[in-house]
Enzyme design. Structure first.
Site, PDB file in Angstrom:
ATOM      1  N   VAL A 167      11.679   8.136   7.270  1.00 46.16           N
ATOM      2  CA  VAL A 167      11.759   7.049   6.288  1.00 46.16           C
ATOM      3  C   VAL A 167      10.473   6.980   5.469  1.00 46.16           C
ATOM      4  CG1 VAL A 167      11.952   4.555   5.971  1.00 46.16           C
ATOM      5  CG2 VAL A 167      13.372   5.722   7.684  1.00 46.16           C
ATOM      6  N   LYS A 179       0.824  -1.214   0.000  1.00 40.68           N
ATOM      7  CA  LYS A 179       0.000   0.000   0.000  1.00 40.68           C
ATOM      8  C   LYS A 179       0.856   1.260   0.000  1.00 40.68           C
ATOM      9  CE  LYS A 179       0.653   1.054   4.530  1.00 40.68           C
ATOM     10  NZ  LYS A 179       1.020   2.348   5.132  1.00 40.68           N
ATOM     11  N   ASP A 194      -5.866   0.218   5.186  1.00 36.33           N
ATOM     12  CA  ASP A 194      -4.574   0.903   5.225  1.00 36.33           C
ATOM     13  C   ASP A 194      -4.325   1.671   3.935  1.00 36.33           C
ATOM     14  OD1 ASP A 194      -2.342   1.662   6.593  1.00 36.33           O
ATOM     15  OD2 ASP A 194      -1.476  -0.336   6.770  1.00 36.33           O
ATOM     16  N   GLU A 201       8.783   4.478   3.423  1.00 36.83           N
ATOM     17  CA  GLU A 201       8.893   3.036   3.174  1.00 36.83           C
ATOM     18  C   GLU A 201       8.517   2.651   1.746  1.00 36.83           C
ATOM     19  OE1 GLU A 201      10.183   0.699   4.822  1.00 36.83           O
ATOM     20  OE2 GLU A 201      10.008   1.015   6.988  1.00 36.83           O
ATOM     21  N   SER A 242       0.224  11.095   5.952  1.00 37.81           N
ATOM     22  CA  SER A 242       0.949  10.035   5.248  1.00 37.81           C
ATOM     23  C   SER A 242       2.250  10.554   4.646  1.00 37.81           C
ATOM     24  CB  SER A 242       0.070   9.443   4.142  1.00 37.81           C
ATOM     25  OG  SER A 242       0.826   8.615   3.290  1.00 37.81           O
ATOM     26  N   ASN A 249       4.310   8.824   2.835  1.00 36.43           N
ATOM     27  CA  ASN A 249       4.419   8.328   1.462  1.00 36.43           C
ATOM     28  C   ASN A 249       3.655   9.229   0.501  1.00 36.43           C
ATOM     29  OD1 ASN A 249       5.856   5.547   1.508  1.00 36.43           O
ATOM     30  ND2 ASN A 249       4.465   5.474   3.257  1.00 36.43           N
TER      31      ASN A 249
END
Length: 332
Positions: free
Chosen positions: A277, A189, A242, A279, A252, A254
Protein backbone atom coordinates in the site's frame (compact mmCIF):
# COMPACT_ATOMS: atom_id res chain seq x y z
CA UNK A 1 -3.85 -10.93 30.69
CA UNK A 2 -0.73 -9.41 29.14
CA UNK A 3 1.11 -9.56 25.86
CA UNK A 4 0.67 -7.77 22.55
CA UNK A 5 -1.52 -8.77 19.61
CA UNK A 6 -0.94 -7.41 16.11
CA UNK A 7 -3.96 -7.27 13.83
CA UNK A 8 -2.14 -7.33 10.51
CA UNK A 9 1.10 -8.97 9.48
CA UNK A 10 2.68 -6.26 7.34
CA UNK A 11 6.25 -5.03 7.50
CA UNK A 12 5.98 -2.51 10.35
CA UNK A 13 3.76 -4.69 12.51
CA UNK A 14 6.16 -7.59 12.04
CA UNK A 15 9.15 -5.40 12.90
CA UNK A 16 7.50 -4.22 16.11
CA UNK A 17 6.54 -7.81 16.94
CA UNK A 18 10.18 -8.87 16.60
CA UNK A 19 11.30 -5.97 18.79
CA UNK A 20 8.75 -6.67 21.52
CA UNK A 21 9.50 -10.40 21.48
CA UNK A 22 13.19 -9.63 22.03
CA UNK A 23 12.13 -7.52 25.00
CA UNK A 24 10.34 -10.52 26.48
CA UNK A 25 6.71 -9.89 25.58
CA UNK A 26 4.39 -12.64 24.41
CA UNK A 27 3.32 -11.63 20.92
CA UNK A 28 0.47 -12.78 18.67
CA UNK A 29 0.03 -11.90 14.99
CA UNK A 30 -3.22 -12.28 13.08
CA UNK A 31 -3.51 -11.73 9.34
CA UNK A 32 -6.13 -12.71 6.79
CA UNK A 33 -3.36 -14.08 4.54
CA UNK A 34 -2.75 -17.61 5.79
CA UNK A 35 0.52 -17.90 3.84
CA UNK A 36 1.99 -15.14 6.00
CA UNK A 37 0.87 -16.94 9.16
CA UNK A 38 2.28 -20.25 7.96
CA UNK A 39 5.63 -18.66 7.12
CA UNK A 40 5.84 -17.09 10.57
CA UNK A 41 5.04 -20.34 12.37
CA UNK A 42 7.16 -22.67 10.24
CA UNK A 43 9.95 -20.62 8.65
CA UNK A 44 10.12 -18.00 11.45
CA UNK A 45 10.09 -15.16 8.93
CA UNK A 46 7.62 -12.98 7.03
CA UNK A 47 8.61 -13.90 3.50
CA UNK A 48 6.31 -11.38 1.85
CA UNK A 49 6.93 -8.24 3.88
CA UNK A 50 10.11 -8.65 5.95
CA UNK A 51 12.03 -11.60 4.47
CA UNK A 52 15.47 -10.86 5.89
CA UNK A 53 14.63 -11.08 9.59
CA UNK A 54 14.16 -14.03 11.92
CA UNK A 55 10.99 -13.91 14.02
CA UNK A 56 11.52 -15.19 17.60
CA UNK A 57 9.75 -18.37 18.65
CA UNK A 58 7.65 -16.53 21.25
CA UNK A 59 5.75 -14.85 18.40
CA UNK A 60 2.65 -16.90 17.52
CA UNK A 61 0.71 -16.44 14.28
CA UNK A 62 -2.98 -17.35 14.45
CA UNK A 63 -5.81 -17.38 11.90
CA UNK A 64 -8.57 -17.03 14.51
CA UNK A 65 -9.21 -13.30 14.98
CA UNK A 66 -11.32 -13.92 18.09
CA UNK A 67 -8.45 -15.77 19.75
CA UNK A 68 -6.01 -13.06 18.69
CA UNK A 69 -8.22 -10.27 20.06
CA UNK A 70 -8.78 -11.99 23.40
CA UNK A 71 -5.15 -13.05 23.87
CA UNK A 72 -3.47 -9.79 24.88
CA UNK A 73 -3.92 -6.55 26.80
CA UNK A 74 -2.45 -4.46 23.97
CA UNK A 75 -4.06 -4.67 20.52
CA UNK A 76 -1.99 -3.10 17.73
CA UNK A 77 -3.90 -2.20 14.57
CA UNK A 78 -1.21 -2.86 11.97
CA UNK A 79 -3.28 -2.57 8.80
CA UNK A 80 -3.46 0.14 6.11
CA UNK A 81 -5.67 3.16 6.71
CA UNK A 82 -8.46 1.92 4.43
CA UNK A 83 -8.85 -1.27 6.51
CA UNK A 84 -8.96 0.30 9.99
CA UNK A 85 -12.73 0.50 10.34
CA UNK A 86 -13.20 -3.02 8.94
CA UNK A 87 -10.83 -4.68 11.42
CA UNK A 88 -12.28 -2.69 14.32
CA UNK A 89 -15.69 -4.08 13.47
CA UNK A 90 -14.23 -7.59 13.28
CA UNK A 91 -12.73 -7.48 16.77
CA UNK A 92 -15.16 -5.24 18.68
CA UNK A 93 -17.29 -8.12 19.94
CA UNK A 94 -14.29 -9.90 21.46
CA UNK A 95 -12.66 -7.08 23.42
CA UNK A 96 -12.73 -6.22 27.11
CA UNK A 97 -12.72 -2.63 28.31
CA UNK A 98 -9.26 -2.87 29.88
CA UNK A 99 -7.58 -3.64 26.55
CA UNK A 100 -5.66 -0.75 24.98
CA UNK A 101 -5.91 -0.22 21.21
CA UNK A 102 -2.75 1.05 19.50
CA UNK A 103 -2.99 2.52 15.99
CA UNK A 104 0.23 2.53 13.94
CA UNK A 105 -1.19 3.30 10.48
CA UNK A 106 -0.56 6.71 8.90
CA UNK A 107 -3.36 8.23 6.89
CA UNK A 108 -6.97 9.34 7.01
CA UNK A 109 -10.25 7.60 6.29
CA UNK A 110 -10.86 8.72 2.72
CA UNK A 111 -14.66 8.68 2.77
CA UNK A 112 -15.21 10.56 6.05
CA UNK A 113 -11.98 12.62 6.17
CA UNK A 114 -11.56 11.49 9.78
CA UNK A 115 -8.29 10.80 11.56
CA UNK A 116 -7.68 7.12 12.18
CA UNK A 117 -7.91 7.41 15.96
CA UNK A 118 -11.35 8.98 15.49
CA UNK A 119 -12.39 6.02 13.37
CA UNK A 120 -11.09 3.56 15.97
CA UNK A 121 -12.85 5.40 18.79
CA UNK A 122 -16.13 5.41 16.87
CA UNK A 123 -16.02 1.64 16.53
CA UNK A 124 -14.28 0.67 19.78
CA UNK A 125 -15.69 3.40 22.01
CA UNK A 126 -15.25 1.41 25.23
CA UNK A 127 -11.49 1.02 24.79
CA UNK A 128 -8.69 3.58 25.22
CA UNK A 129 -6.89 4.42 21.98
CA UNK A 130 -3.21 5.28 21.62
CA UNK A 131 -1.43 6.39 18.43
CA UNK A 132 2.21 5.43 17.79
CA UNK A 133 3.91 7.38 15.01
CA UNK A 134 7.26 8.73 13.88
CA UNK A 135 10.23 8.10 11.57
CA UNK A 136 10.47 4.33 11.84
CA UNK A 137 11.07 2.17 8.79
CA UNK A 138 10.37 -1.48 9.53
CA UNK A 139 13.64 -2.72 8.09
CA UNK A 140 15.61 -0.67 10.61
CA UNK A 141 13.36 -1.30 13.62
CA UNK A 142 13.66 -5.06 13.11
CA UNK A 143 17.45 -4.76 13.09
CA UNK A 144 17.67 -2.68 16.27
CA UNK A 145 18.81 0.46 14.46
CA UNK A 146 18.31 3.39 16.89
CA UNK A 147 14.83 4.82 16.30
CA UNK A 148 12.67 7.42 18.04
CA UNK A 149 8.88 7.67 17.87
CA UNK A 150 5.95 9.33 19.64
CA UNK A 151 2.87 7.99 21.41
CA UNK A 152 -0.21 10.11 21.97
CA UNK A 153 -3.75 9.74 23.24
CA UNK A 154 -6.70 11.79 24.41
CA UNK A 155 -5.89 10.36 27.86
CA UNK A 156 -2.14 10.52 28.35
CA UNK A 157 -2.00 7.89 31.10
CA UNK A 158 -2.58 5.29 28.39
CA UNK A 159 0.10 6.83 26.18
CA UNK A 160 2.54 6.62 29.09
CA UNK A 161 1.63 2.96 29.64
CA UNK A 162 2.28 2.16 25.98
CA UNK A 163 5.51 4.15 26.18
CA UNK A 164 6.72 1.74 28.86
CA UNK A 165 5.69 -1.31 26.84
CA UNK A 166 7.48 -0.27 23.64
CA UNK A 167 10.59 1.44 25.01
CA UNK A 168 13.86 -0.44 24.39
CA UNK A 169 17.53 0.49 24.19
CA UNK A 170 17.15 0.96 20.42
CA UNK A 171 13.53 2.17 20.25
CA UNK A 172 13.02 5.38 22.20
CA UNK A 173 9.42 6.46 22.74
CA UNK A 174 8.38 10.03 23.59
CA UNK A 175 4.92 11.21 24.64
CA UNK A 176 3.06 14.10 22.99
CA UNK A 177 -0.44 15.24 23.95
CA UNK A 178 -1.22 16.68 20.49
CA UNK A 179 -3.00 13.72 18.90
CA UNK A 180 -4.31 15.84 16.02
CA UNK A 181 -0.89 17.15 15.04
CA UNK A 182 0.75 13.75 15.37
CA UNK A 183 -1.77 12.08 13.07
CA UNK A 184 -1.92 14.88 10.49
CA UNK A 185 1.87 15.04 10.24
CA UNK A 186 2.08 11.30 9.69
CA UNK A 187 -0.54 11.41 6.96
CA UNK A 188 0.49 14.46 4.93
CA UNK A 189 4.20 13.64 4.87
CA UNK A 190 3.37 10.72 2.56
CA UNK A 191 2.06 13.20 -0.01
CA UNK A 192 5.30 15.18 0.07
CA UNK A 193 7.35 11.97 -0.12
CA UNK A 194 5.54 10.98 -3.31
CA UNK A 195 6.30 14.40 -4.79
CA UNK A 196 9.92 14.13 -3.67
CA UNK A 197 10.21 10.74 -5.32
CA UNK A 198 8.80 12.11 -8.56
CA UNK A 199 11.51 14.76 -8.49
CA UNK A 200 14.12 12.04 -8.04
CA UNK A 201 12.60 10.02 -10.89
CA UNK A 202 12.69 13.00 -13.25
CA UNK A 203 16.35 13.50 -12.36
CA UNK A 204 16.20 16.71 -10.36
CA UNK A 205 18.79 17.30 -7.68
CA UNK A 206 19.25 18.08 -4.02
CA UNK A 207 18.08 21.68 -4.41
CA UNK A 208 14.70 20.44 -5.61
CA UNK A 209 14.39 17.91 -2.82
CA UNK A 210 15.21 20.56 -0.21
CA UNK A 211 12.60 22.86 -1.72
CA UNK A 212 9.93 20.16 -1.76
CA UNK A 213 10.62 19.15 1.82
CA UNK A 214 10.64 22.65 3.31
CA UNK A 215 7.71 23.96 1.28
CA UNK A 216 5.99 20.64 1.95
CA UNK A 217 6.43 21.23 5.67
CA UNK A 218 4.66 24.56 5.22
CA UNK A 219 1.70 22.70 3.71
CA UNK A 220 1.70 20.17 6.54
CA UNK A 221 1.65 22.98 9.09
CA UNK A 222 -1.07 24.98 7.36
CA UNK A 223 -3.53 22.11 7.08
CA UNK A 224 -2.48 20.66 10.44
CA UNK A 225 -3.06 23.88 12.37
CA UNK A 226 -6.35 24.44 10.53
CA UNK A 227 -7.50 21.01 11.72
CA UNK A 228 -6.49 21.72 15.31
CA UNK A 229 -2.87 20.63 15.59
CA UNK A 230 -0.19 22.60 17.44
CA UNK A 231 2.51 24.27 15.29
CA UNK A 232 5.38 22.90 17.39
CA UNK A 233 4.28 19.31 16.77
CA UNK A 234 5.15 19.63 13.10
CA UNK A 235 8.77 20.43 13.92
CA UNK A 236 9.05 17.22 15.94
CA UNK A 237 9.41 13.53 15.21
CA UNK A 238 5.99 13.03 13.64
CA UNK A 239 6.34 16.12 11.47
CA UNK A 240 9.81 17.05 10.30
CA UNK A 241 11.35 13.78 11.49
CA UNK A 242 8.95 11.57 9.58
CA UNK A 243 9.10 13.87 6.55
CA UNK A 244 12.90 13.62 6.34
CA UNK A 245 13.02 9.84 6.51
CA UNK A 246 10.11 9.31 4.11
CA UNK A 247 11.46 11.72 1.49
CA UNK A 248 15.03 10.42 1.55
CA UNK A 249 15.08 6.75 2.53
CA UNK A 250 15.58 3.83 0.18
CA UNK A 251 12.97 1.99 2.30
CA UNK A 252 10.18 4.53 1.66
CA UNK A 253 7.48 3.00 -0.54
CA UNK A 254 5.98 6.46 -1.15
CA UNK A 255 9.30 7.78 -2.43
CA UNK A 256 9.85 4.62 -4.51
CA UNK A 257 6.41 4.95 -6.09
CA UNK A 258 7.15 8.60 -6.85
CA UNK A 259 10.42 7.67 -8.55
CA UNK A 260 8.57 5.26 -10.84
CA UNK A 261 5.97 7.91 -11.69
CA UNK A 262 8.73 10.42 -12.39
CA UNK A 263 10.25 7.90 -14.82
CA UNK A 264 7.01 7.62 -16.77
CA UNK A 265 4.79 5.06 -15.04
CA UNK A 266 1.17 5.79 -14.24
CA UNK A 267 0.10 5.91 -10.60
CA UNK A 268 -1.57 2.50 -10.88
CA UNK A 269 1.49 0.94 -12.56
CA UNK A 270 3.80 2.34 -9.88
CA UNK A 271 1.64 1.08 -7.01
CA UNK A 272 1.36 -2.36 -8.61
CA UNK A 273 5.14 -2.45 -8.99
CA UNK A 274 5.69 -1.57 -5.32
CA UNK A 275 3.34 -4.38 -4.29
CA UNK A 276 2.40 -2.77 -0.97
CA UNK A 277 0.00 0.00 0.00
CA UNK A 278 1.28 3.46 -0.99
CA UNK A 279 -0.56 5.59 1.58
CA UNK A 280 0.39 8.86 -0.10
CA UNK A 281 -1.97 8.21 -3.00
CA UNK A 282 -5.12 8.05 -0.88
CA UNK A 283 -3.80 10.82 1.36
CA UNK A 284 -3.36 13.10 -1.65
CA UNK A 285 -6.97 12.58 -2.69
CA UNK A 286 -8.21 13.14 0.87
CA UNK A 287 -6.20 16.27 1.61
CA UNK A 288 -6.87 17.78 -1.82
CA UNK A 289 -10.58 17.67 -0.99
CA UNK A 290 -9.96 18.89 2.57
CA UNK A 291 -7.87 21.87 1.52
CA UNK A 292 -10.51 22.82 -1.04
CA UNK A 293 -13.28 22.78 1.57
CA UNK A 294 -11.18 24.53 4.23
CA UNK A 295 -9.56 27.11 1.95
CA UNK A 296 -5.98 26.08 2.79
CA UNK A 297 -3.14 26.71 0.33
CA UNK A 298 -1.41 23.40 -0.57
CA UNK A 299 0.20 23.90 -4.00
CA UNK A 300 2.42 20.79 -3.90
CA UNK A 301 -0.56 18.64 -2.96
CA UNK A 302 -2.58 20.25 -5.77
CA UNK A 303 0.11 19.57 -8.37
CA UNK A 304 0.54 15.99 -7.18
CA UNK A 305 -3.23 15.48 -7.38
CA UNK A 306 -3.15 16.52 -11.04
CA UNK A 307 -0.34 14.04 -11.74
CA UNK A 308 -1.96 11.13 -9.89
CA UNK A 309 -5.62 11.59 -10.80
CA UNK A 310 -5.79 13.84 -13.87
CA UNK A 311 -2.88 12.46 -15.93
CA UNK A 312 -0.90 15.63 -15.40
CA UNK A 313 2.66 15.82 -16.68
CA UNK A 314 5.12 15.92 -13.73
CA UNK A 315 7.54 18.32 -15.42
CA UNK A 316 4.72 20.68 -16.37
CA UNK A 317 3.45 20.66 -12.80
CA UNK A 318 6.93 21.53 -11.50
CA UNK A 319 7.03 24.44 -13.96
CA UNK A 320 3.62 25.63 -12.75
CA UNK A 321 4.81 25.49 -9.14
CA UNK A 322 7.89 27.55 -9.95
CA UNK A 323 5.92 30.10 -12.00
CA UNK A 324 3.38 31.00 -9.30
CA UNK A 325 3.03 34.57 -8.06
CA UNK A 326 5.79 35.74 -5.72
CA UNK A 327 5.17 35.43 -1.98
CA UNK A 328 6.78 35.90 1.40
CA UNK A 329 8.36 32.63 2.57
CA UNK A 330 6.35 32.60 5.77
CA UNK A 331 2.87 33.37 4.44
CA UNK A 332 0.36 31.33 6.40
Amino acid sequence: MGGVTFIGGGSFGTALAIMLAKKGHNVVIWDRNKEILEDINTLRTNTRYLPNNIIPCCVKAVDDIEKAAKESKYIVLAVPSFAIREVCRKIKGFLREDQIIISIAKGMEEETKKRLSEVVKEELYKNPVVVLSGPSHAEEVANDIPTTVVVTSTDMKYAEEVQDVFMTNSFRVYTNSDIVGVEIGGAVKNIIALASGIGDGIGYGDNTKAALMTRGMSEIMRIGVKLGGKPETFFGLTGMGDLIVTCTSMHSRNRKAGILIGRGMSCREACDKIGMVVEGVKACHTFYELKESLGVSMPITTSLYKVLFENGDPKKEVYELMARDKKNEYYF
